[in-house]
Design an enzyme around this catalytic site. Structure first.
Site, PDB file in Angstrom:
ATOM      1  N   HIS A 166       2.947   6.373  10.885  1.00 32.62           N
ATOM      2  CA  HIS A 166       2.109   5.174  10.704  1.00 32.62           C
ATOM      3  C   HIS A 166       2.763   4.150   9.778  1.00 32.62           C
ATOM      4  CE1 HIS A 166      -1.231   2.547   9.790  1.00 32.62           C
ATOM      5  NE2 HIS A 166      -1.229   2.951   8.532  1.00 32.62           N
TER       6      HIS A 166
ATOM      7  N   GLU B 273      -2.482   6.178  -2.496  1.00 32.07           N
ATOM      8  CA  GLU B 273      -3.820   6.536  -2.009  1.00 32.07           C
ATOM      9  C   GLU B 273      -3.883   7.966  -1.486  1.00 32.07           C
ATOM     10  OE1 GLU B 273      -7.789   6.263  -0.693  1.00 32.07           O
ATOM     11  OE2 GLU B 273      -6.637   5.063  -2.097  1.00 32.07           O
ATOM     12  N   ASP B 274      -2.860   8.406  -0.746  1.00 37.29           N
ATOM     13  CA  ASP B 274      -2.974   9.656   0.014  1.00 37.29           C
ATOM     14  C   ASP B 274      -2.005  10.753  -0.402  1.00 37.29           C
ATOM     15  OD1 ASP B 274      -4.993   8.580   1.581  1.00 37.29           O
ATOM     16  OD2 ASP B 274      -3.592   7.721   3.015  1.00 37.29           O
TER      17      ASP B 274
ATOM     18  N   ASP C  47      -1.185  -2.995   8.821  1.00 34.09           N
ATOM     19  CA  ASP C  47      -1.754  -1.643   8.771  1.00 34.09           C
ATOM     20  C   ASP C  47      -2.981  -1.551   9.683  1.00 34.09           C
ATOM     21  OD1 ASP C  47      -2.485   1.012   7.472  1.00 34.09           O
ATOM     22  OD2 ASP C  47      -4.168  -0.201   6.780  1.00 34.09           O
TER      23      ASP C  47
ATOM     24  N   ASP D 191     -10.166 -23.703  31.853  1.00 30.83           N
ATOM     25  CA  ASP D 191      -9.040 -23.446  30.948  1.00 30.83           C
ATOM     26  C   ASP D 191      -8.949 -21.993  30.466  1.00 30.83           C
ATOM     27  OD1 ASP D 191     -11.176 -23.652  29.143  1.00 30.83           O
ATOM     28  OD2 ASP D 191     -10.210 -25.083  27.839  1.00 30.83           O
TER      29      ASP D 191
END
Length: 707
Positions: free
Chosen positions: A48, A76-77, A139, A259
């Site tokens: 990712h 964060e992880d 992200d 259009d």
């Protein structure tokens, strides 16, 4: 997954002077940090951040932004820390990664009032460096592209958040291609039947008429060649969501919609743009009211282009956008063009907006909003509305959203002009105040001393600035009456739960609800903008929330430990469910759980091998988590008993209490209570603080109480 050397090559394609060693180091570090983690699809999680970095290379971003993308989930992880990233990659990248982490932690799709507060925080997180938002948008784009692997309810939440917040932000930044894709990906989740229906109609149309895009593209090229103008021409069908939105706005069926195809002409100079416009209008009939010149009147995000709609082949309407190459770069990259490279060098694009000035213009109006609803009103108008440009009698340009009226025009000039407005002339003719303004009109506002805004103006005005000023004027006019009525309504609401509506309680409720003071709360109660039940819930949620849910077993409360690891809660910071936590290993003593902001963690900065990434179970917890409150009380009979009753009413247990200081008028004490989670603790503290005999209250955290 993209290999590190391939990623470096993607950067070197536009920036030969790129720091390959920095990218290689960040790639290896992030890969090691995310080792063993997987995505919902089963792929390694590290795929990712690599894809996010690759997306940013498509926008030709600088090394720091690409490296931030690789590292954006580490704090964060994983067990990585801000200090470690700063030491290894420098303060600039550490600040960017920290900014992305803060954006990630904002629950933007929550209730409206909370959403407004989080949007304020989002703007603050963006304010230091806009590249933080560019990484976050990339992200979100990759997450939306792979959203099918999430649970259905999670897909809906993320899609709605994308549609309401991130897609409009991308558009506001001038990144229209990203806005279109984000909207369409969210549309696929939120309304798949409508999207599939439009796709089927596109296929039927193509079957009946053939592929008209190459034919019209060739027609435009032929016209330009005969006029001796060198230019590139591109055509495309509009995205399903864009078509569906137009169908909803104009209440037209697909067959009557014009259009649905768009064409771009890229020229070598600004003069050529107007030559192209003349050639196209000479060849095809222009559609009245469908011409916009954003070259002479650029959008605030730097966007410049000429838009015109003409009746083309077989009478079909097509939209043509005409711009130079530099304008096109800004149209594609938006504010991101400020950091882009060309021919291997950072070249200043004359049309790119300075990110700091752009952000200042975005937040300027928001600061005037008095409450959350008004703030979100500003946000949505700024994000979703196209603009019209009108002129004052002196020739100054006033930018307004589509659908604006002379009242909005008056307030855009000055609040005093708006408040005293009694009439308006548009292009020299007197018009009603509800008239919708159009591009290029000249507006003259007539004022009268003593005039006040009328309640009917709320149905006429569309801008947040005007509606906020009108609402404030109406409130001020009837304020005394509303405050008196609100006090009576508050008394009844409080007595219903056995409480008194004291000044201290009302002030605490106002603070909890984000209002200026108790009088503001009472005025809103009296004007029916606020319900008495809402005030009670803000102070005493435990008295009105009776829903019982199955509790998480205490031995399953902390997630992230090995089977042989036993957790204990650090006495220094007393973490509770709902707070971010981290584990520190001790030989022979298991794992001690700390709150992520615990000062004691500084002692372990140079021992990363002892850190464990932990988080709380998301379900409801039992009220067994000890927290110490530092309370200063009035020294009167019955006060302490009343405070204990208040804590008990919030379903919190008192496990210990002891005095730390006694004075003739006040005494200070520590009360140990047991709560379920951070929200429960907040409810207890709010209820206690609302008591008029509580002089001070705070949560005690003592780093001297070592594990």
């Amino acid at each position: 997954m993209i290999d590190v050397e391939d990623l470096i090559e993607l950067v070197r394609n536009y920036n030969p002077h790129s720091n390959a060693r920095l990218i290689r180091d960040a790639y290896g570090y992030a890969r090691a940090m995310h080792e063993g983690q997987t995505r919902y699809s089963g792929e390694p999680y590290f795929s990712h951040p690599v894809e996010v970095a690759a997306l940013l290379t498509e926008q030709q971003m600088d090394d720091a932004t690409v490296v931030t993308a690789l590292l954006h989930d580490t704090i964060e992880d994983t067990k990585s820390t801000y200090g470690e990233i700063a030491d290894r990659f420098g303060a600039e990248i550490a600040e960017l990664v920290d900014g992305v982490t803060k954006l990630t932690n904002l629950e933007l799709s929550s209730a409206e009032t909370k959403q407004a507060e989080n949007f304020r925080k989002l703007l603050m997180a963006m304010s230091k460096d806009l590249r933080v938002l560019l990484v976050k948008l990339a992200d979100r784009l990759h997450n939306m592209r792979t959203i099918k692997h999430m649970r259905p309810e999670k897909q809906v939440q993320k899609a709605r958040e994308t549609m309401e917040i991130y897609a409009p932000l991308a558009g506001r930044m001038g990144m229209q291609w990203m806005r279109d894709e984000l909207e369409d990906l969210a549309f696929r989740v939120l309304n798949p039947e409508a999207r599939n229906s439009i796709m089927r109609r596109f296929l039927t149309l193509q079957k009946d008429t053939g592929d008209v895009i190459p034919r019209i593209t060739n027609d435009i090229r032929d016209v330009l060649e005969r006029a001796g103008i060198e230019a590139e021409v591109f055509g495309r069908a509009k995205k399903p969501y864009s078509v569906w939105r137009k169908m909803q706005e104009k209440e037209l069926s697909f067959s009557r919609l014009s259009d649905i195809y768009g064409f771009r002409v890229i020229t070598g100079s600004e003069d050529d743009c107007y030559k192209v416009l003349g050639a196209i209008h000479r060849r095809w009939r222009a559609v009245p009211g469908r011409f916009k010149d954003y070259i002479s009147q650029p959008k605030s995000n730097g966007y410049r282009s000429i838009h015109t709609t003409v009746s083309g082949r077989d009478g079909k309407r097509v939209e043509v956008q005409i711009r130079t190459r530099e304008m096109h770069e800004v149209a594609e990259a938006g504010v991101a063009a400020h950091w882009s490279y060309r021919d291997g060098e950072r070249v200043e694009n004359p049309f790119a907006v300075d990110p700091a000035k752009w952000l200042a213009s975005l937040t300027e109006r928001f600061q005037q909003a008095e409450d959350h609803d008004e703030f979100m009103e500003h946000v949505k108008l700024e994000m979703f509305s196209d603009q019209v440009f009108c002129f004052t009698p002196k020739g100054d340009v006033v930018k307004l959203p589509r659908g604006a009226t002379p009242i909005d025009f008056a307030y855009a000039i000055h609040t005093r002009i708006g408040d005293s407005c009694v009439g308006a002339k548009v292009d020299g003719l007197r018009v009603p105040l509800w008239t919708r303004l159009r591009n290029g009109q000249s507006v003259e506002v007539t004022t009268a001393e003593g005039q006040r805004p009328q309640a009917t103006w709320m149905d006429i005005a569309v801008t947040g600035r005007a509606r906020s000023a009108i609402r404030k004027s109406l409130r001020d006019e009837h304020r005394d009456r509303y405050v008196k009525l609100g006090r009576e309504l508050a008394r009844v609401a409080f007595e219903h739960v056995g409480k008194k509506a004291t000044d201290k309680a009302l002030s605490t409720a106002a603070k909890t609800l984000g209002l200026k003071d108790a009088d503001e709360l009472l005025a809103r109660l009296g004007s029916a903008e606020l319900a008495g039940q809402t005030v009670i819930e803000a102070l005493y949620p435990e008295l009105v929330n009776t829903k019982v849910r199955e509790e998480v077993e205490p031995n399953r409360a902390v997630i992230g430990l090995a089977e042989d690891q036993l957790p204990s809660l650090a006495p220094c910071c007393q973490p509770v469910p709902g707070e971010r936590i981290v584990g520190i290993t001790y030989r022979g003593r298991g794992v001690v759980v700390h709150a992520i902001d615990c000062p004691a963690l500084v002692d372990f900065d140079k021992q990363p091998d002892r850190w464990i990434d932990l988080h709380w179970h998301t379900g409801p917890h039992a009220p067994i988590y000890s927290v110490t409150l530092d309370v200063t009380l009035l020294n009167d009979p019955g006060v302490l008993g009343r405070i204990c009753t208040l804590i008990g009413e919030q379903n919190a247990n008192i496990s210990d209490m002891y005095f730390t200081d006694r004075k003739p008028d006040f005494y200070r004490m520590h009360i140990d209570i047991e709560v379920r989670d951070a929200e429960h603790l907040h409810n207890v503290m709010t209820a206690v603080e609302a008591d008029s005999d509580v002089a001070a209250l705070e949560r005690l955290r003592d780093e001297n109480r070592k594990p």
